[in-house]
Motif scaffolding. Structure first.
Motif, PDB file in Angstrom:
ATOM      1  N   GLU A  31      -0.835  -5.736   4.094  1.00  0.00           N
ATOM      2  CA  GLU A  31       0.647  -5.213   3.957  1.00  0.00           C
ATOM      3  C   GLU A  31       1.358  -6.550   3.654  1.00  0.00           C
ATOM      4  OE1 GLU A  31      -1.076  -4.202   6.737  1.00  0.00           O
ATOM      5  OE2 GLU A  31      -1.529  -2.068   5.837  1.00  0.00           O
ATOM      6  N   ASP A  32       1.331  -7.610   4.228  1.00  0.00           N
ATOM      7  CA  ASP A  32       2.015  -8.808   3.757  1.00  0.00           C
ATOM      8  C   ASP A  32       1.597  -9.690   2.646  1.00  0.00           C
ATOM      9  OD1 ASP A  32       3.635  -8.283   6.182  1.00  0.00           O
ATOM     10  OD2 ASP A  32       2.582  -9.827   7.566  1.00  0.00           O
ATOM     11  N   ALA A  33       0.165  -9.397   2.331  1.00  0.00           N
ATOM     12  CA  ALA A  33      -0.382 -10.002   1.278  1.00  0.00           C
ATOM     13  C   ALA A  33       0.005  -9.377   0.076  1.00  0.00           C
ATOM     14  CB  ALA A  33      -2.009 -10.401   1.444  1.00  0.00           C
ATOM     15  N   ALA A  34      -0.047  -8.134   0.097  1.00  0.00           N
ATOM     16  CA  ALA A  34       0.038  -7.315  -1.291  1.00  0.00           C
ATOM     17  C   ALA A  34       1.437  -7.782  -1.955  1.00  0.00           C
ATOM     18  CB  ALA A  34      -0.058  -5.745  -1.071  1.00  0.00           C
ATOM     19  N   PRO A  35       2.543  -7.819  -1.398  1.00  0.00           N
ATOM     20  CA  PRO A  35       3.723  -8.448  -2.049  1.00  0.00           C
ATOM     21  C   PRO A  35       3.462  -9.787  -2.809  1.00  0.00           C
ATOM     22  CG  PRO A  35       4.354  -7.390  -0.016  1.00  0.00           C
ATOM     23  CD  PRO A  35       3.064  -7.324   0.038  1.00  0.00           C
ATOM     24  N   ILE A  36       2.961 -10.447  -2.172  1.00  0.00           N
ATOM     25  CA  ILE A  36       2.780 -11.724  -2.660  1.00  0.00           C
ATOM     26  C   ILE A  36       1.990 -11.832  -4.063  1.00  0.00           C
ATOM     27  CG2 ILE A  36       1.488 -14.120  -2.446  1.00  0.00           C
ATOM     28  CD1 ILE A  36       2.167 -13.573   0.677  1.00  0.00           C
ATOM     29  N   LYS A  38       1.816  -8.998  -5.929  1.00  0.00           N
ATOM     30  CA  LYS A  38       2.619  -8.336  -6.446  1.00  0.00           C
ATOM     31  C   LYS A  38       1.673  -6.860  -6.665  1.00  0.00           C
ATOM     32  CE  LYS A  38       5.348 -11.706  -8.915  1.00  0.00           C
ATOM     33  NZ  LYS A  38       5.253 -12.716  -9.574  1.00  0.00           N
ATOM     34  N   CYS A  39       1.063  -6.305  -5.822  1.00  0.00           N
ATOM     35  CA  CYS A  39       0.145  -5.275  -5.842  1.00  0.00           C
ATOM     36  C   CYS A  39       0.461  -4.549  -4.498  1.00  0.00           C
ATOM     37  CB  CYS A  39      -1.128  -5.664  -5.931  1.00  0.00           C
ATOM     38  SG  CYS A  39      -2.146  -6.647  -4.716  1.00  0.00           S
ATOM     39  N   LEU A  44      -5.900  -4.652  -2.779  1.00  0.00           N
ATOM     40  CA  LEU A  44      -6.625  -5.512  -2.165  1.00  0.00           C
ATOM     41  C   LEU A  44      -7.835  -5.138  -1.743  1.00  0.00           C
ATOM     42  CD1 LEU A  44      -3.845  -7.572  -0.137  1.00  0.00           C
ATOM     43  CD2 LEU A  44      -4.456  -7.953  -2.697  1.00  0.00           C
ATOM     44  N   ILE A  45      -8.003  -4.034  -1.166  1.00  0.00           N
ATOM     45  CA  ILE A  45      -9.313  -3.414  -0.726  1.00  0.00           C
ATOM     46  C   ILE A  45     -10.115  -3.283  -1.988  1.00  0.00           C
ATOM     47  CG2 ILE A  45     -10.288  -1.357   0.242  1.00  0.00           C
ATOM     48  CD1 ILE A  45      -8.889  -2.826   2.438  1.00  0.00           C
ATOM     49  N   PRO A 177      -4.290  -8.384  -9.890  1.00  0.00           N
ATOM     50  CA  PRO A 177      -4.304  -7.187  -9.904  1.00  0.00           C
ATOM     51  C   PRO A 177      -3.194  -6.400 -10.246  1.00  0.00           C
ATOM     52  CG  PRO A 177      -4.063  -7.904  -7.731  1.00  0.00           C
ATOM     53  CD  PRO A 177      -3.977  -9.060  -8.660  1.00  0.00           C
ATOM     54  N   GLN A 178      -3.611  -5.256 -10.893  1.00  0.00           N
ATOM     55  CA  GLN A 178      -2.345  -4.454 -11.445  1.00  0.00           C
ATOM     56  C   GLN A 178      -2.069  -3.367 -10.387  1.00  0.00           C
ATOM     57  OE1 GLN A 178      -2.846  -2.858 -15.322  1.00  0.00           O
ATOM     58  NE2 GLN A 178      -2.941  -4.777 -16.243  1.00  0.00           N
ATOM     59  N   SER A 179      -0.938  -2.914 -10.219  1.00  0.00           N
ATOM     60  CA  SER A 179      -0.530  -1.898  -9.268  1.00  0.00           C
ATOM     61  C   SER A 179      -1.532  -0.745  -9.873  1.00  0.00           C
ATOM     62  CB  SER A 179       0.652  -1.629  -9.400  1.00  0.00           C
ATOM     63  OG  SER A 179       1.016  -0.204  -8.772  1.00  0.00           O
TER      64      SER A 179
END
Length: 185
Positions: A31-36, A38-39, A44-45, A177-179
């Motif tokens: 959850e903390d890594a995803a915004p870094i 931008k996804c 990430l999974i 990665p793209q959202s």
């Protein structure tokens, strides 16, 4: 990516984000890594399931045994990627012990988790000790010291993390990665 893990330093790693802000942590929750990056955490999974970003579960006094596969020529898939060594190709290298902290999940485990949040794991990539022979190493959950059976770990109950160094390396690469909600160009 390779299943042959390098020994990780316990020192904090710096991760540069926009501008000159620097965060110092050993690892980041999804959850903390995803915004870094931008996804979303699910992205990430997906990266982990496709062996593009190592994903770890935080172990808390899990009883494990260390197994090794010394086959230097392990099979690859049709695309040239290493495939998960078969369970029977490993041999036990010692007595049960406890681990706490990040343990790396196999991409195949993350594929199952991506498909179903009820996925479990019992095998984890173990860090390679520089003094140990070359090979693939893994932790396997085992009976506790008092011989209580250790069940597979439900990934939905684990805190999943990305190591700061892996996050930094991925951030610096061109593969962002793209959202999942964005349409590819």
């Amino acid at each position: 990516m390779s299943y042959r893990c390098k020994k990780r330093s316990r020192d904090s790693s710096a991760l540069a984000t926009k501008g000159c802000l620097v965060l110092e942590k050993e690892y980041y929750s999804l959850e903390d890594a995803a915004p870094i990056l931008k996804c979303k955490a699910g992205d990430l999974i997906h990266l982990g399931a496709n062996d593009k970003l190592p994903i770890f579960a935080l172990a808390c006094d899990w009883w494990v045994e260390l197994y090794c596969c010394n086959d230097p020529l392990y099979p690859t898939d049709p695309y040239g990627n290493e495939v998960l060594p078969r369970e029977r190709d490993f041999h036990k290298t010692g007595i049960p012990f406890q681990v706490s902290g990040p343990v790396r999940l196999y991409p195949e485990t993350l594929l199952k988790y991506e498909a179903s949040d009820s996925a479990t794991a019992k095998r984890f990539v173990a860090p390679h000790d520089d003094d140990a022979p070359e090979g693939y190493y893994e932790y396997r959950l085992c009976a506790e010291g008092d011989n209580k059976p250790q069940h597979d770990v439900a990934l939905s109950t684990c805190v999943l993390v990305v190591m700061a160094t892996d996050l930094f390396d991925y951030q610096q690469s061109s593969e962002q990665p793209q959202s999942t909600l964005e349409k590819p160009l």
